[in-house]
Design a protein around this motif. Structure first.
Motif, PDB file in Angstrom:
ATOM      1  N   SER A 103      -9.780   4.786   3.874  1.00 21.40           N
ATOM      2  CA  SER A 103      -8.373   5.110   3.618  1.00 21.40           C
ATOM      3  C   SER A 103      -7.892   4.725   2.225  1.00 21.40           C
ATOM      4  CB  SER A 103      -7.492   4.410   4.666  1.00 21.40           C
ATOM      5  OG  SER A 103      -7.653   2.997   4.584  1.00 21.40           O
ATOM      6  N   GLY A 104      -8.687   3.915   1.500  1.00 20.94           N
ATOM      7  CA  GLY A 104      -8.273   3.522   0.160  1.00 20.94           C
ATOM      8  C   GLY A 104      -7.302   2.363   0.122  1.00 20.94           C
ATOM      9  N   ASN A 134      -1.799   6.291   2.434  1.00 19.53           N
ATOM     10  CA  ASN A 134      -3.043   5.579   2.748  1.00 19.53           C
ATOM     11  C   ASN A 134      -2.930   4.798   4.053  1.00 19.53           C
ATOM     12  OD1 ASN A 134      -4.225   6.577   0.465  1.00 19.53           O
ATOM     13  ND2 ASN A 134      -4.090   4.703  -0.727  1.00 19.53           N
ATOM     14  N   GLU A 179       0.837  -1.190   0.000  1.00 19.71           N
ATOM     15  CA  GLU A 179       0.000   0.000   0.000  1.00 19.71           C
ATOM     16  C   GLU A 179       0.876   1.246   0.000  1.00 19.71           C
ATOM     17  OE1 GLU A 179      -3.139  -0.365  -0.290  1.00 19.71           O
ATOM     18  OE2 GLU A 179      -3.702  -2.274   0.622  1.00 19.71           O
TER      19      GLU A 179
END
Length: 418
Positions: A112-113, A31, A27
């Motif tokens: 948060s994606g 994020n 990630e």
């Protein structure tokens, strides 16, 4: 400067942690940082909600102390996600949020994606860490409630508005959680004050040392009975599990999901395509699973399941024994050797016991195996989740002999794609 629990935890999850965790999870750092900004107050809000909804602060302090024990020895979190916390973190999340744990992780992911599985890993790390810090400032039930009451406004204010946490927790507004906790703390304070006044009045009315000591003895007995009854209440949830259909032997320290057959099992070596050699049993999950995955004509699907045959849990719990990790690591090696394979973990019970308790325990145990695989760094794309089916697929009736019901008590691995 006054102690701030939220800021303390944010400082605990440093930039080094964010960077390394982002790398491990695949990630972006931004994020992951955003996810932590929602996770920390969400976990603490779950603790506030639990404290305000249950009179058993003694049970909560036990949970906090267990978290502190799990967190001790980790040192700092700069290296990223410590695998030793993940399984314990899952248990803590279920204690705080019950069956809403998956919804919480999904909300964090959406906010948060990041992927839901990444959100789960961050939650499972943050939960024991957060409770461990709480435990450093509260060593008994009264201190715990006082600490949470003093920090509630800061905690609730830190919850991102886009997280939808109030709806997930089933309250109209997060302030309701704070008000409930304040009412509980005030009620306890008033009760203690009234009791003290009453005792003082009775002592003043008593004549002679004999009455004084009699009154003290009566009060001590009442307090002892109260603590004993509260302890019984704290054990009620354990009793539900202990009497379910999987935990059949209360005298045993370990409950086998699939009890070993009486006859000795034949040990074999299972060789994987990448050259890894596994110690396994003939006809066991490693033997059957590798043969299936190696067959070019076989296909995955919703009905393709393989039963674990050397997987055990501590009695009435969803905690894997250390010995069970051998088979968990074997499955990890198999999935690494067959990188296109995607699997789901399923939990099952026999037909004995309360259906709701069986369903919950089967889900908790399936989750525990999934978490163990995640902790072994199985590629997230290969793990499609875990589901407990309780006694839905039990073949033996509840009054059948135990040997007939054994096959219904199991944890299985479903091959959805290969």
């Amino acid at each position: 400067m006054a102690f701030d629990l939220v800021d303390t935890l944010k400082n605990l999850f440093s930039n080094d942690f964010t960077r390394n965790a982002a790398t491990q999870l695949g990630e972006s750092e931004g994020n992951v940082q955003k996810a932590l900004g929602g996770i920390i107050p969400a976990v603490l809000t779950g603790l506030l909600n639990k404290a305000g909804s249950s009179p058993d602060a003694g049970g909560l302090i036990g949970l906090v102390k267990e978290a502190a024990s799990s967190f001790s020895g980790i040192g700092n979190l700069a290296a990223g996600l410590p695998s030793g916390l993940l399984a314990r973190g899952g248990d803590i999340l279920r204690s705080l949020f019950g069956n809403k744990s998956a919804d919480i992780s999904q909300a964090i992911a959406s906010y948060s994606g990041i992927k839901q599985q990444s959100a789960e890993s961050l939650l499972q790390t943050a939960a024991p860490a957060s409770l461990a810090v709480v435990g450093q400032h509260a060593s008994n039930p009264q201190d715990l409630l006082s600490l949470l009451n003093s920090q509630k406004d800061r905690i609730l204010a830190a919850v991102p508005s886009g997280l939808g946490l109030a709806s997930l927790l089933g309250v109209g507004n997060l302030s309701d959680i704070g008000n409930k906790l304040s009412g509980l703390v005030s009620g306890i304070g008033s009760s203690v004050k009234n009791t003290a006044n009453s005792v003082g009045h009775e002592v003043r009315q008593a004549s002679g040392n004999r009455w004084l000591w009699t009154l003290i003895a009566v009060i001590a007995i009442i307090l002892l009975l109260w603590w004993m009854l509260r302890g019984c209440g704290a054990r009620e949830t354990t009793t539900v599990v202990e009497t379910d259909s999987i935990a059949m032997n209360e005298d045993s320290a370990v409950t086998a999901v699939m009890p070993p057959p009486a006859a000795p099992r034949e040990s074999i070596k299972v060789t994987l395509p990448d050259g890894t050699v596994l110690d396994a049993y003939k006809g066991g999950i490693e033997d059957k699973l590798v043969a299936f995955l190696s067959d070019p004509n076989s296909q995955g699907g919703k009905d393709v399941w393989f039963d674990f045959d050397n997987l055990n849990f501590k009695t009435g719990s969803a905690q894997l024994t250390d010995e069970s990790m051998v088979q968990v690591r074997n499955i990890k090696a198999i999935l690494n050797a067959f990188p296109k394979t995607k699997v789901k973990v399923g939990g099952y019970t026999d037909a004995v016991g309360d259906p709701k308790a069986n369903m919950k325990l089967s889900q908790d145990r399936a989750n525990a195996v999934l978490v163990a695989l995640q902790a072994e760094n199985v590629k997230p794309v290969q793990l499609l989740g875990a589901e407990g089916y309780g006694a839905q697929f039990a073949k033996a009736p509840a009054d059948a002999p135990d040997e007939e019901r054994r096959a219904d008590r199991r944890i299985s691995l479903g091959v959805r794609e290969k």
